[in-house]
Design a protein around this motif. Structure first.
Motif, short mmCIF file in Angstrom:
data_model
loop_
_atom_site.label_atom_id
_atom_site.label_comp_id
_atom_site.label_asym_id
_atom_site.label_seq_id
_atom_site.Cartn_x
_atom_site.Cartn_y
_atom_site.Cartn_z
N THR A 152 0.68 -1.54 0.04
CA THR A 152 0.06 -0.37 0.11
C THR A 152 0.50 1.59 -0.06
O THR A 152 1.61 1.11 0.60
N GLU A 153 0.46 2.52 0.24
CA GLU A 153 1.29 3.24 -0.18
C GLU A 153 -0.12 4.35 0.19
O GLU A 153 -0.45 4.40 0.02
N MET A 154 1.41 5.05 1.59
CA MET A 154 0.93 6.17 1.76
C MET A 154 1.43 7.37 1.35
O MET A 154 2.80 8.38 1.55
N LYS A 155 0.25 7.92 1.53
CA LYS A 155 0.72 9.64 1.00
C LYS A 155 0.62 10.87 2.91
O LYS A 155 0.24 10.50 3.43
N ASN A 156 1.00 11.83 2.94
CA ASN A 156 0.40 12.65 3.29
C ASN A 156 1.43 13.20 4.28
O ASN A 156 1.06 13.23 5.89
N LEU A 157 2.64 12.23 4.30
CA LEU A 157 3.67 11.75 5.58
C LEU A 157 4.31 13.70 5.35
O LEU A 157 5.57 13.33 4.70
N ASN A 158 4.09 14.51 6.48
CA ASN A 158 4.58 15.53 6.35
C ASN A 158 5.56 15.67 7.89
O ASN A 158 5.75 17.01 7.87
N SER A 159 5.90 15.01 8.27
CA SER A 159 6.72 15.32 9.37
C SER A 159 7.03 13.31 9.75
O SER A 159 6.78 12.71 9.15
N ILE A 160 8.59 13.80 10.44
CA ILE A 160 9.15 12.27 10.83
C ILE A 160 7.91 11.72 11.73
O ILE A 160 8.29 10.43 11.34
N SER A 161 7.94 12.45 12.62
CA SER A 161 6.77 11.57 13.89
C SER A 161 5.58 11.18 12.69
O SER A 161 5.74 9.51 13.19
N ASN A 162 5.08 12.16 11.67
CA ASN A 162 4.21 10.77 11.35
C ASN A 162 4.48 9.91 9.95
O ASN A 162 3.80 8.67 9.68
N VAL A 163 5.58 9.87 9.36
CA VAL A 163 6.63 8.46 8.98
C VAL A 163 6.45 7.43 9.58
O VAL A 163 6.17 6.67 9.48
N ARG A 164 6.78 7.96 11.27
CA ARG A 164 7.05 6.92 11.97
C ARG A 164 5.63 5.89 12.52
O ARG A 164 5.38 5.30 11.58
N ALA A 165 4.70 6.78 12.35
CA ALA A 165 3.48 6.98 13.19
C ALA A 165 2.41 5.93 12.19
O ALA A 165 2.10 4.79 12.82
N ALA A 166 2.95 6.36 11.05
CA ALA A 166 2.49 5.80 9.56
C ALA A 166 2.65 4.55 9.33
O ALA A 166 1.74 3.22 8.88
N ILE A 167 3.89 4.32 9.15
CA ILE A 167 4.47 3.12 9.54
C ILE A 167 4.07 2.17 10.16
O ILE A 167 3.62 0.38 9.93
N GLU A 168 4.13 2.39 10.83
CA GLU A 168 3.76 1.35 12.89
C GLU A 168 2.33 0.63 12.47
O GLU A 168 2.21 0.29 12.56
N TYR A 169 1.59 2.37 12.12
CA TYR A 169 -0.01 1.65 12.27
C TYR A 169 -0.26 0.57 11.33
O TYR A 169 -1.17 -0.05 10.52
N GLU A 170 0.56 1.64 10.02
CA GLU A 170 0.01 0.54 8.62
C GLU A 170 0.63 -1.02 9.06
O GLU A 170 -0.22 -2.50 8.41
N ILE A 171 1.40 -1.78 9.10
CA ILE A 171 2.47 -3.05 9.42
C ILE A 171 1.96 -3.29 10.10
O ILE A 171 1.78 -4.27 9.90
N ALA A 172 1.04 -3.26 11.46
CA ALA A 172 0.10 -3.41 12.36
C ALA A 172 -0.70 -3.72 11.44
O ALA A 172 -1.84 -4.91 11.44
N ARG A 173 -1.69 -3.26 10.87
CA ARG A 173 -2.97 -3.08 10.01
C ARG A 173 -3.12 -4.56 8.76
O ARG A 173 -4.07 -5.29 9.37
N GLN A 174 -1.73 -4.29 8.65
CA GLN A 174 -1.52 -5.26 7.09
C GLN A 174 -1.47 -6.81 8.40
O GLN A 174 -1.41 -7.66 7.75
#
Lengths: 489, 97
Positions: free
Chosen positions: A216-238
């Motif tokens: 999946t492709e995650m867009k709208n990551l406009n801070s380092i902490s968003n990158v971290r949180a979004a990836i962790e969320y996506e790993i958990a979701r998948q």
């Protein structure tokens, strides 16, 4: 079930040119809406784009610093899409023949604690290509408004291989990349201003499997902490979906920092049928090999190479190099001071601790810390201060006072020491008299010292230092105290 | 793509944001299909060994040196062209849910 995480990043970096990629309209962040537009930006009929050579040079410089191969020839393609952020219904980009091929970025994984250097490894890049930024949309409750100021700003899109395996690695990569871009001097990478934006592709596969899973492709990551949180969320979701025996849908998802969740971006405009074709208005760019060699020769030392050099040849600890090396301006400041007085540890300490503390303290409330370029001190100030300590003119304790005064006044440390009479005292008679008083006033400490407790001597040094306002030469003081106590025995 | 049945006029008109009537779809659909058929003729030509060409002229490195700023429009120029505008920004129907 155990899964291997596979992450690839696409990072868009606004290149710091004065004008846009294909026209001479200027760009500046924060300008009033639609004040930085011209006929080319608006894609008016009959207009033709003309390439900004400065953008090609900046991208090539970045590519070389990221160890890419610079293409012999690069070309321009139209990426066709219908979305109101582009007035001409296509984006000029490099699909088939990008400017920079391959490349790698050295990253440092987190150490076991903040003060401990982590493991390093190389992350492979796929390519870096040039393209133009679209305009900026603002979505209100009822409609969408468009500001075309940003349209046409040169972007370097850095595409990694799927070579990252955790949110920590992705964050380490972004930090390393930002430092490299700062060293190349091609962008300020301020994520709040949209100068650097990150998309993350995430997929899972059964541990050890060779076949990549659906991403999946995650867009709208406009801070380092968003990158971290979004990836962790996506790993958990998948993980949850796969554990439940469900499959992953290939889709674009939008991260919401407010909710800490992502959702499928079911925009009608997301038709991935870009019908790329070569742009007929723009000619290919043949990279002059002599110029590429010139750029290569003029590259700055890379941050981690610098860090290794500081640690190996200057014997600086990680706690200092990890502060200095990410910031090329701090390193230049340090190296200039070092030229004037070769005391790396003392100078690095003053920059990494005292100077940075003052810089953050002098920032107005709510503002970010001042940068070294706004600093009232020059490398000569720090070098001279280090020299005064080394030559025994002032004590380290007095040096702290001198530092504060020189930061406030901008005066050279030798001038401050002279004016305020802060020179270290080597007056043995005065020190001896004070030592006798201290010994007479603290029989307990004397007894403890005689019993072998060396630290007890500090209790006797304290009053002497206080009486001399810190100016007593520590070595002289130590020597006098010891000989007085011994002669007593 | 050259198969007539393969030209999805619904999809193409949706991508182009064109609201076509049934009659228009019929008319344009067959015209576009005819254009695609023409590509069959092009495809029949043997081009093996011919290097792909993006331009008829072998001109390279056409660019602007110096990175110097040129003139810009007043924001009103854009507003005057837009069917709807607010605070010098173009207003369009909401594009995300």
């Amino acid at each position: 079930m155990e899964y291997d995480v596979v992450i690839g990043l696409e990072i868009h970096v606004q290149l710091k040119t004065r004008t846009k990629m294909f026209t001479a309209a200027p760009y500046a962040y924060g300008a009033d809406p639609n004040t930085l537009i011209d006929p080319v930006v608006l894609g008016l009929p009959g207009t033709l784009p003309v390439l900004n050579h400065a953008a090609v040079e900046a991208c090539a410089k970045l590519g070389l610093l990221l160890a890419c191969e610079i293409a012999e020839v690069c070309k321009w393609d139209r990426k066709n899409y219908f979305y109101p952020d582009s007035p001409k219904n296509y984006q000029l980009t490099q699909n088939e023949q990008p400017l920079c091929l391959g490349g790698q970025v050295e990253i440092e994984l987190p150490g076991t604690s903040r003060n401990i250097q982590g493991e390093h490894r190389l992350v492979k890049l796929n390519r870096i290509h040039l393209e133009e930024d679209p305009g900026k949309l603002t979505h209100t409750a009822f409609d969408t408004t468009i500001d075309f100021n940003r349209a046409g700003v040169p972007l370097a899109e850095i595409v990694t291989e799927p070579d990252l395996h955790s949110s920590e690695e992705a964050v380490a990569f972004l930090n390393a990349l930002i430092h490299l871009i700062h060293y190349a001097g091609v962008s300020d990478c301020d994520m709040e201003k949209g100068q650097l934006r990150c998309d993350a592709n995430v997929s899972l596969k059964p541990a050890g499997s060779k076949t990549l899973g659906t991403r999946t492709e995650m867009k709208n990551l406009n801070s380092i902490s968003n990158v971290r949180a979004a990836i962790e969320y996506e790993i958990a979701r998948q993980t949850e979906l796969l554990d439940a025996g469900e499959s992953i849908t290939q889709e674009t998802r939008r991260w919401s920092a407010e909710n800490g969740t992502s959702s499928s971006l079911r925009s009608k405009e997301e038709a991935h049928d870009y019908r790329y074709f070569p742009d007929p208005d723009l000619m290919p760019v043949r990279m002059d090999r002599a110029r590429v060699a010139e750029l290569q020769a003029a590259l700055p030392e890379r941050p981690y190479d610098k860090q290794r050099r500081y640690q190996e040849t200057l014997d600086l600890p990680f706690t200092l190099t990890s502060v200095l090396c990410p910031d090329p301006k701090l390193c230049t400041f340090f190296e200039e001071a070092l030229e004037l007085h070769p005391a790396p540890k003392v100078i690095a300490n003053y920059i990494a601790n005292d100077l940075l503390r003052e810089l953050s303290a002098s920032a107005a409330h709510g503002e970010s810390a001042l940068s070294i370029s706004d600093c009232p001190l020059t490398p000569a100030h720090i070098a001279e201060l280090a020299k005064l300590i080394e030559n025994g003119v002032i004590t380290k304790q007095i040096a702290k006072e001198v530092f504060t005064t020189m930061y406030q006044s901008g005066n050279m440390p030798a001038v401050i020491v002279e004016k305020e009479g802060l020179q270290q005292s080597d007056n043995s008679d005065e020190i001896e008299a004070l030592c006798r008083e201290a010994i007479a006033g603290n029989a307990k400490a004397v007894a403890q010292f005689k019993e072998g407790n060396a630290k007890a001597l500090n209790a006797l040094k304290g009053p002497v230092m206080k009486a001399t306002k810190g100016q007593a030469n520590p070595a002289t003081l130590d020597q006098i105290l010891r000989s007085l106590i011994q002669s007593e025995a | 793509m050259t198969d007539k049945a393969h030209l999805d006029i619904e999809y193409v008109s949706q991508l182009a944001r064109l609201d076509l009537s049934a009659a228009e779809k019929e008319k344009l659909g067959s015209q576009l299909a005819a254009i695609l058929e023409h590509f069959d003729a092009l495809k029949a030509v043997d081009v093996s060994g011919v290097e792909p060409t993006a331009h008829a002229h072998a001109v390279e490195n056409v660019w602007r040196e110096g990175d110097r700023a040129g003139p810009v429009y007043d924001p009103e120029v854009l507003s005057s062209m837009a069917p709807e505008s607010r605070d010098n920004q173009v207003v369009v129907p909401k594009v995300v849910e």
